[in-house]
Design a protein around this motif. Structure first.
Motif, PDB file in Angstrom:
ATOM      1  N   ILE A 188       0.467  -0.687  -8.066  1.00  7.00           N
ATOM      2  CA  ILE A 188       1.796  -0.497  -7.444  1.00  7.00           C
ATOM      3  C   ILE A 188       2.622   0.478  -8.279  1.00  7.00           C
ATOM      4  CG2 ILE A 188       4.002  -1.631  -6.939  1.00  7.00           C
ATOM      5  CD1 ILE A 188       2.410  -4.168  -6.221  1.00  7.00           C
ATOM      6  N   VAL A 189       2.605   0.283  -9.603  1.00  7.76           N
ATOM      7  CA  VAL A 189       3.385   1.163 -10.493  1.00  7.76           C
ATOM      8  C   VAL A 189       2.895   2.605 -10.372  1.00  7.76           C
ATOM      9  CG1 VAL A 189       3.888   1.705 -12.908  1.00  7.76           C
ATOM     10  CG2 VAL A 189       4.011  -0.661 -12.120  1.00  7.76           C
TER      11      VAL A 189
ATOM     12  N   GLU B  47      14.673  10.557  -5.812  1.00  8.55           N
ATOM     13  CA  GLU B  47      15.257  11.714  -6.509  1.00  8.55           C
ATOM     14  C   GLU B  47      16.732  11.851  -6.092  1.00  8.55           C
ATOM     15  OE1 GLU B  47      12.878  15.101  -5.845  1.00  8.55           O
ATOM     16  OE2 GLU B  47      13.510  16.057  -7.722  1.00  8.55           O
ATOM     17  N   GLY B  48      17.560  12.242  -7.040  1.00 15.39           N
ATOM     18  CA  GLY B  48      18.982  12.380  -6.700  1.00 15.39           C
ATOM     19  C   GLY B  48      19.812  11.757  -7.805  1.00 15.39           C
ATOM     20  N   PRO B  49      21.020  11.298  -7.480  1.00 16.01           N
ATOM     21  CA  PRO B  49      21.871  10.695  -8.515  1.00 16.01           C
ATOM     22  C   PRO B  49      21.062   9.651  -9.297  1.00 16.01           C
ATOM     23  CG  PRO B  49      23.023  10.773  -6.416  1.00 16.01           C
ATOM     24  CD  PRO B  49      21.615  11.218  -6.146  1.00 16.01           C
TER      25      PRO B  49
ATOM     26  N   GLU C  60       0.824  -1.224   0.000  1.00 16.48           N
ATOM     27  CA  GLU C  60       0.000   0.000   0.000  1.00 16.48           C
ATOM     28  C   GLU C  60       0.853   1.267   0.000  1.00 16.48           C
ATOM     29  OE1 GLU C  60      -3.646  -2.338   2.304  1.00 16.48           O
ATOM     30  OE2 GLU C  60      -2.484  -0.809   3.355  1.00 16.48           O
ATOM     31  N   LYS C  61       0.249   2.358  -0.456  1.00 16.73           N
ATOM     32  CA  LYS C  61       0.971   3.610  -0.707  1.00 16.73           C
ATOM     33  C   LYS C  61       1.720   4.155   0.506  1.00 16.73           C
ATOM     34  CE  LYS C  61       0.194   7.934  -3.259  1.00 16.73           C
ATOM     35  NZ  LYS C  61      -0.840   8.727  -3.985  1.00 16.73           N
TER      36      LYS C  61
ATOM     37  N   ARG D 166       5.219   5.588  -9.077  1.00 13.51           N
ATOM     38  CA  ARG D 166       5.537   6.726  -9.951  1.00 13.51           C
ATOM     39  C   ARG D 166       5.273   8.039  -9.223  1.00 13.51           C
ATOM     40  NH1 ARG D 166       4.378   4.042 -15.204  1.00 13.51           N
ATOM     41  NH2 ARG D 166       6.463   3.250 -15.712  1.00 13.51           N
ATOM     42  N   GLN D 167       4.258   8.051  -8.334  1.00 15.35           N
ATOM     43  CA  GLN D 167       3.964   9.276  -7.579  1.00 15.35           C
ATOM     44  C   GLN D 167       4.998   9.505  -6.477  1.00 15.35           C
ATOM     45  OE1 GLN D 167      -0.031   9.083  -5.974  1.00 15.35           O
ATOM     46  NE2 GLN D 167      -0.918   8.626  -7.987  1.00 15.35           N
TER      47      GLN D 167
END
Ligand code: GXQ
Length: 289
Positions: free
Chosen positions: A204-205, A239-241, A170-171, A209-210
């Motif tokens: 799930i995808v 997010e990042g390298p 779950e999210k 993605r969010q």
């Protein structure tokens, strides 16, 4: 003697069967029924609430891929968290990475750990690594308590959405994983079968993605004793390298002593890249940037 059939509402109308030589253990933990039996052709088999978790013969395909797909995608993984994985197989695979300094594992059911140590010593060997710290508890609560940016990689080696692992799909859980990862950190979760659970995978995808602003990819492996003969993985980075899951930057050193004593049975860099190739019906449903 006789047959074990894996009948479940999660895969209606089908059931994979294994010939049973001898039942070795049956118990009921706080969370689920636990059974171990000696099969005729797949070695010993671990079953939770009637669902095959692993067999000695083909567990390598799952444990090696769920571990090395994420860990070979980043340079110098140092701190790794395993959610679930109480059989110790993922720990065994993480231990192959000499850059790793700390391995935390949070497994909800102590009986799974104890039964694995008793009946599957070549899988539970993972617990012997001095870098491992075992926490018996709920992975959802564990992650809520983890300081932001703690881990380079998280591996969610769960059972299926029906049962104790439900919340791991779950999210809110994915959000807590993202918080626990450093920038450019990676997570790999057990992500079901494109033949059986495409709708679960689509959800799930969409959630990943969010939440994960780096890469989000679905990969898969073949496991003869899982329904539909395959199982998938969700590979996400924060997010990042940037992380390119399809091209491993941190190859497993095939030559080191560990490999010599216990060489990889399944994973290699070609199958790493191939794992992200999807049939057309799955590409359409999942898509990948
Ligand atoms: N560490 C080993 C195994 C735990 N993973 C899961 C065991 C249950 C299995 N059901 C397959 C259901 C159909 N996709 C998925 C993997």
């Amino acid at each position: 003697p006789g047959w074990f059939s894996e009948i479940s509402p999660m895969w209606p109308g089908e059931a994979h069967s294994l010939k049973v030589e001898k039942i070795l253990f049956q118990g009921k933990s706080e969370y689920q029924n636990v059974m171990v039996f000696q099969s005729s052709t797949y070695g010993k088999v671990l079953v939770l609430d009637g669902v095959i978790q692993l067999t000695e013969r083909d567990e390598c395909a799952y444990q090696e891929m769920i571990t090395h797909l994420p860990l070979c995608s980043i340079l110098n993984p140092k701190k790794v968290l395993v959610i679930g994985g109480g059989d110790g197989g993922v720990l065994r695979e993480v231990s192959r990475h000499s850059s790793v300094e700390k391995i935390d594992i949070c497994e909800i059911d102590k009986m799974v750990v104890d039964v694995s140590k008793q009946f599957f010593p070549d899988i539970a060997v993972g617990f012997e690594d001095p870098r491992v710290t075992l926490h018996i508890g709920d992975g959802v609560a564990f992650l809520k308590a983890v300081p932001e940016g703690t881990y380079d990689a998280v591996i969610v080696d769960s059972s299926d959405p029906i049962g104790p692992a439900q919340e791991l799909f779950e999210k809110p859980f994915f959000a807590s994983v993202a918080k626990a990862l450093r920038p450019g950190g990676v997570v790999c979760t057990q992500a079901e079968s494109i033949w059986l659970h495409m709708h679960i995978i689509e959800d799930i995808v969409a959630n990943c993605r969010q939440i994960f602003k780096g890469s989000v990819n679905y990969a898969w492996t073949t496991v003869p004793t899982y329904p539909s003969g395959m199982i998938g993985f969700m590979l996400c980075s924060t997010e990042g390298p940037s992380v390119d899951f399809k091209h491993p930057v941190n190859p497993i050193d095939e030559n080191d002593s560990e490999q010599a004593t216990r060489p990889l049975k399944f994973y290699n860099s070609e199958i790493h890249t191939a794992a992200f190739c999807l049939p057309s019906f799955a590409k359409r449903a999942i898509g990948s940037k």
